[in-house]
Write an enzyme that holds these catalytic residues in place. Structure first.
Site, PDB file in Angstrom:
ATOM      1  CG  ASP A  21      -4.716  21.314  40.747  1.00  0.00           C
ATOM      2  OD1 ASP A  21      -4.536  21.182  41.870  1.00  0.00           O
ATOM      3  OD2 ASP A  21      -5.459  22.025  40.084  1.00  0.00           O
ATOM      4  CG  ASN A  69      -0.057  26.577  46.366  1.00  0.00           C
ATOM      5  OD1 ASN A  69       0.801  25.593  45.826  1.00  0.00           O
ATOM      6  ND2 ASN A  69      -1.064  26.686  46.478  1.00  0.00           N
TER       7      ASN A  69
HETATM    8  C1  FPP Z   1      -2.016  21.175  44.524  1.00  0.00           C
HETATM    9  O1  FPP Z   1      -3.029  20.272  44.389  1.00  0.00           O
HETATM   10  C2  FPP Z   1      -0.776  20.539  45.039  1.00  0.00           C
HETATM   11  C3  FPP Z   1      -0.183  21.097  45.947  1.00  0.00           C
HETATM   12  C4  FPP Z   1      -0.161  22.400  46.484  1.00  0.00           C
HETATM   13  C5  FPP Z   1       1.135  20.367  46.384  1.00  0.00           C
HETATM   14  C6  FPP Z   1       1.831  19.439  45.352  1.00  0.00           C
HETATM   15  C7  FPP Z   1       2.906  18.817  46.156  1.00  0.00           C
HETATM   16  C8  FPP Z   1       3.097  17.335  45.831  1.00  0.00           C
HETATM   17  C9  FPP Z   1       2.672  16.544  44.597  1.00  0.00           C
HETATM   18  C10 FPP Z   1       3.934  16.476  46.884  1.00  0.00           C
HETATM   19  C11 FPP Z   1       5.432  16.814  46.500  1.00  0.00           C
HETATM   20  C12 FPP Z   1       5.796  17.757  47.514  1.00  0.00           C
HETATM   21  C13 FPP Z   1       6.777  18.454  48.093  1.00  0.00           C
HETATM   22  C14 FPP Z   1       6.947  19.387  48.981  1.00  0.00           C
HETATM   23  C15 FPP Z   1       8.167  18.521  47.032  1.00  0.00           C
HETATM   24  P1  FPP Z   1      -4.125  20.335  45.675  1.00  0.00           P
HETATM   25  O2  FPP Z   1      -3.600  19.733  46.970  1.00  0.00           O
HETATM   26  O3  FPP Z   1      -4.578  21.938  46.072  1.00  0.00           O
HETATM   27  O4  FPP Z   1      -5.296  19.946  45.145  1.00  0.00           O
HETATM   28  P2  FPP Z   1      -6.876  20.168  45.388  1.00  0.00           P
HETATM   29  O5  FPP Z   1      -6.739  21.357  43.984  1.00  0.00           O
HETATM   30  O6  FPP Z   1      -7.653  19.050  44.671  1.00  0.00           O
HETATM   31  O7  FPP Z   1      -7.145  20.823  46.508  1.00  0.00           O
END
Ligand code: FPP
Length: 241
Positions: A21, A69
């Site tokens: 996250d 998501n």
């Molecule tokens: C949550 O943090 C993260 C995700 C929804 C995506 C995670 C993906 C990766 C680490 C890349 C690897 C990807 C694949 C497709 C294998 P957020 O982006 O929602 O963060 P925030 O809470 O700060 O908005």
């Protein structure tokens, strides 16, 4: 069990699960688009997996995309799919060589058809590998996984037991995660591995995922190593084996 050369610890988790996250917040702080955060996140994901295997971990499960998501803006989802389209096979190549089996867990039929093709190809390449594995959760939700498993048992006309239910989950045959890490300053499980993580030690980091370094992973493993896992027993029972 010997002392691990890198962490100095005696207990290495067999299976680490990671809720990755904070990509979006990490990018926003740098005035960059969320997609930049996801790209950095993917690079970090691969780096951490490699480090984990070097430390002696056998399984790593990462939460890359939840079913919830899928309601994110089209542009962000396409950015994530493009990461799979452009980099997934290349990145995963290094795991083939280490004999690591790759599984994508979740409702993958919800992904674009070409992304499903890439996933299938990568999974098939490592289908023969045993003993070490990477699970990438995509379109994953733990409650949906449990419902799917129970329905599979019903279709077979069987009552479930704890063991039989475990064997109907995506993670069948793997040890349960014993360490679950969540980055990004949130302190919840978000519908991730609810059954499998029943006895996992939970480690929450304030760092955003792209900045969660190999050293941070080692710190989490060293912390795990210091935990006394009682599995419902008393301290005395644990001490006496
Ligand atoms: C949550 O943090 C993260 C995700 C929804 C995506 C995670 C993906 C990766 C680490 C890349 C690897 C990807 C694949 C497709 C294998 P957020 O982006 O929602 O963060 P925030 O809470 O700060 O908005």
């Amino acid at each position: 069990m010997g002392r691990n050369k890198i962490t100095g610890s005696t207990k290495i988790p067999q299976h680490i699960a990671i809720i990755m996250d904070g990509n979006g917040r990490w990018a926003k702080k740098r005035l960059m688009p969320r997609s930049f955060g996801h790209k950095k996140g993917m690079e970090r994901m691969i780096g951490l997996m490699e480090r984990a295997f070097d430390l002696g971990v056998s399984y790593v499960t990462v939460y890359a995309l939840s079913t919830e998501n899928l309601n994110r803006p089209e542009e962000e989802l396409n950015g994530l799919y493009d990461l799979i389209r452009n980099h997934f096979e290349g990145y995963m190549e290094r795991f083939y060589k280490k004999g690591v089996r790759l599984r994508i867990i979740g409702e993958t039929h919800l992904l674009p058809a070409d992304v499903q093709e890439i996933i299938k190809k990568v999974e098939q390449k490592t289908a023969h590998c045993i003993g070490k594995g990477v699970n990438v959760a995509l379109c994953y939700g733990s409650r949906a996984e449990l419902v799917r498993a129970v329905n599979m048992a019903i279709e077979k006309g069987e009552r479930v037991t704890e063991d039989s239910l475990s064997s109907l989950l995506y993670t069948a045959g793997q040890p349960d995660p014993d360490l679950l890490i969540r980055t990004g300053r949130e302190v919840r499980l978000s519908n991730f591995l609810l059954w499998q993580a029943a006895y996992a030690e939970l480690y929450f980091s304030d760092k955003m995922f792209p900045e969660f370094s190999d050293k941070d992973l080692e710190k989490a493993v060293a912390w795990f190593s210091s935990r006394v896992r009682r599995f419902g027993k008393t301290d005395e029972q644990v001490a006496n084996g």
